[in-house]
Design a protein around this motif. Structure first.
Motif, PDB file in Angstrom:
ATOM      1  N   UNK A   1       0.811  -1.219   0.000  1.00  0.00           N
ATOM      2  CA  UNK A   1       0.000   0.000   0.000  1.00  0.00           C
ATOM      3  C   UNK A   1       0.845   1.271   0.000  1.00  0.00           C
ATOM      4  N   UNK A   2       2.153   1.104  -0.219  1.00  0.00           N
ATOM      5  CA  UNK A   2       3.014   2.269  -0.376  1.00  0.00           C
ATOM      6  C   UNK A   2       2.559   3.082  -1.582  1.00  0.00           C
ATOM      7  N   UNK A   3       2.383   4.378  -1.400  1.00  0.00           N
ATOM      8  CA  UNK A   3       1.874   5.228  -2.468  1.00  0.00           C
ATOM      9  C   UNK A   3       0.364   5.228  -2.587  1.00  0.00           C
ATOM     10  N   UNK A   4      -0.304   4.448  -1.739  1.00  0.00           N
ATOM     11  CA  UNK A   4      -1.768   4.383  -1.738  1.00  0.00           C
ATOM     12  C   UNK A   4      -2.356   4.848  -0.402  1.00  0.00           C
ATOM     13  N   UNK A   5      -1.690   4.479   0.699  1.00  0.00           N
ATOM     14  CA  UNK A   5      -2.138   4.843   2.037  1.00  0.00           C
ATOM     15  C   UNK A   5      -0.946   5.303   2.857  1.00  0.00           C
ATOM     16  N   UNK A   6      -1.196   6.113   3.869  1.00  0.00           N
ATOM     17  CA  UNK A   6      -0.178   6.436   4.861  1.00  0.00           C
ATOM     18  C   UNK A   6      -0.198   5.381   5.957  1.00  0.00           C
ATOM     19  N   UNK A   7       0.945   5.111   6.542  1.00  0.00           N
ATOM     20  CA  UNK A   7       0.991   4.197   7.681  1.00  0.00           C
ATOM     21  C   UNK A   7       2.111   4.616   8.614  1.00  0.00           C
ATOM     22  N   UNK A   8       1.933   4.332   9.904  1.00  0.00           N
ATOM     23  CA  UNK A   8       2.930   4.743  10.890  1.00  0.00           C
ATOM     24  C   UNK A   8       2.696   4.039  12.215  1.00  0.00           C
ATOM     25  N   UNK A   9       3.757   3.960  13.019  1.00  0.00           N
ATOM     26  CA  UNK A   9       3.618   3.561  14.405  1.00  0.00           C
ATOM     27  C   UNK A   9       3.059   4.742  15.191  1.00  0.00           C
ATOM     28  N   UNK A  10       2.101   4.490  16.063  1.00  0.00           N
ATOM     29  CA  UNK A  10       1.629   5.513  16.991  1.00  0.00           C
ATOM     30  C   UNK A  10       1.971   5.132  18.428  1.00  0.00           C
ATOM     31  N   UNK A  11       2.401   3.919  18.639  1.00  0.00           N
ATOM     32  CA  UNK A  11       2.941   3.415  19.899  1.00  0.00           C
ATOM     33  C   UNK A  11       3.605   2.089  19.543  1.00  0.00           C
ATOM     34  N   UNK A  12       4.340   1.529  20.477  1.00  0.00           N
ATOM     35  CA  UNK A  12       5.039   0.278  20.164  1.00  0.00           C
ATOM     36  C   UNK A  12       4.083  -0.857  19.847  1.00  0.00           C
ATOM     37  N   UNK A  13       2.833  -0.760  20.324  1.00  0.00           N
ATOM     38  CA  UNK A  13       1.841  -1.823  20.090  1.00  0.00           C
ATOM     39  C   UNK A  13       0.834  -1.455  19.007  1.00  0.00           C
ATOM     40  N   UNK A  14       0.974  -0.267  18.406  1.00  0.00           N
ATOM     41  CA  UNK A  14      -0.009   0.186  17.423  1.00  0.00           C
ATOM     42  C   UNK A  14       0.669   0.584  16.110  1.00  0.00           C
ATOM     43  N   UNK A  15       0.107   0.090  15.014  1.00  0.00           N
ATOM     44  CA  UNK A  15       0.500   0.533  13.681  1.00  0.00           C
ATOM     45  C   UNK A  15      -0.794   0.910  12.971  1.00  0.00           C
ATOM     46  N   UNK A  16      -0.839   2.130  12.394  1.00  0.00           N
ATOM     47  CA  UNK A  16      -2.100   2.654  11.893  1.00  0.00           C
ATOM     48  C   UNK A  16      -2.007   3.085  10.438  1.00  0.00           C
TER      49      UNK A  16
END
Length: 279
Positions: free
Chosen positions: A184-199
């Motif tokens: 989904x690179x180039x289609x959606x943004x994604x990031x860690x928001x905490x060590x247990x969360x990826x959004x």
């Protein structure tokens, strides 16, 4: 330049370890608003999960703003008007949820006041000092959501999403986040928001983009903004602000991006910086 806007992350920044706003910090923020300074809460939390805090800070009396879902929605606390909203394409959401079935993670989606999960009994992840942390309970209660189980999230999610939250053990996410996000690179943004969360959010969305969208029409320049944060998803607001301040408990990447480092969220770090720059 005079500060006109204070931007605050919530968890790990505004809230202390007991998930409360200290009396000293609360009083300082209320006084700042009485002096004409606008408060903006900018969080990965859903809008409904931030309303109680805005009431506590009296933001509903001063046209404070909520930047929720990591920047995909902005709401005026006083009028409840949605000033900005950017959801993800439905087809990309469904494709992502299908792809995530390959991983040992817990995806969560929402609609209005309901949070949907695949299996309410697959709810525990291992975190430091708690090997059986019930993340589904934590998220549904924190966001003021009712909880609903569905057979297949990918098929069910035929409606717009502001974000898709993925939870997992810190070690597993660190090892697998690239595999989760790569298609989904180039289609959606994604990031860690905490060590247990990826959004995941819509492409181009982050907290700073939301700020820029609503502050420019108000004639507020970024040099008139002071921002506080502690996590990776706060780097954009730290870079955006004229004064970007990292909490002492912040991740190292954010500390390196910040103009300065204040005391921790358990030591009234926000208050001490406001005393220097705003009050």
């Amino acid at each position: 330049m005079k500060i006109k806007v204070i931007v605050l992350d919530i968890d790990g920044t505004l809230l202390n370890s007991e998930k409360k706003i200290s009396d000293l910090t609360k009083s300082a923020l209320i006084q700042a608003q009485k002096n004409g300074v606008k408060i903006i809460l900018a969080s990965g939390r859903p809008t409904v999960g931030m309303l109680a805090l805005t009431k506590e800070l009296e933001m509903d009396k001063h046209h404070g703003l909520i930047v929720s879902f990591n920047g995909s929605q902005v709401v005026d606390c006083e009028t409840h008007e949605i000033l900005f909203n950017q959801t993800m394409p439905i087809n990309e959401c469904q494709a992502l949820l299908e792809h995530l079935k390959k991983f040992d993670i817990i995806p969560m989606i929402t609609r209005e006041d309901v949070m949907y999960v695949q299996d309410v009994y697959k709810c525990n992840i291992s975190i430091p000092n708690n090997p059986n942390f019930n993340v589904i309970q934590y998220e549904s209660r924190g966001g003021s959501y009712k909880l609903c189980e569905v057979d297949d999230l990918a098929t069910f999610a035929d409606f717009p999403q502001n974000k898709i939250l993925v939870a997992g053990s810190p070690e597993y996410l660190k090892e697998n986040y690239l595999g989760m996000s790569a298609p989904f690179n180039g289609k959606l943004n994604s990031m860690f928001t905490a060590s247990i969360y990826y959004e995941f959010t819509a492409l181009g969305i982050d907290k700073a983009h939301a700020l820029d969208t609503v502050l420019k029409p108000l004639g507020i320049h970024r040099d008139e903004v002071i921002s506080f944060g502690d996590g990776h998803n706060d780097i954009s607001i730290i870079n955006y602000a004229g004064i970007g301040i990292a909490m002492a408990n912040a991740v190292e990447d954010l500390k390196q991006a910040a103009n300065e480092i204040t005391l921790s969220n358990d030591e009234d770090g926000i208050y001490h910086s406001l005393k220097k720059y705003v009050l």
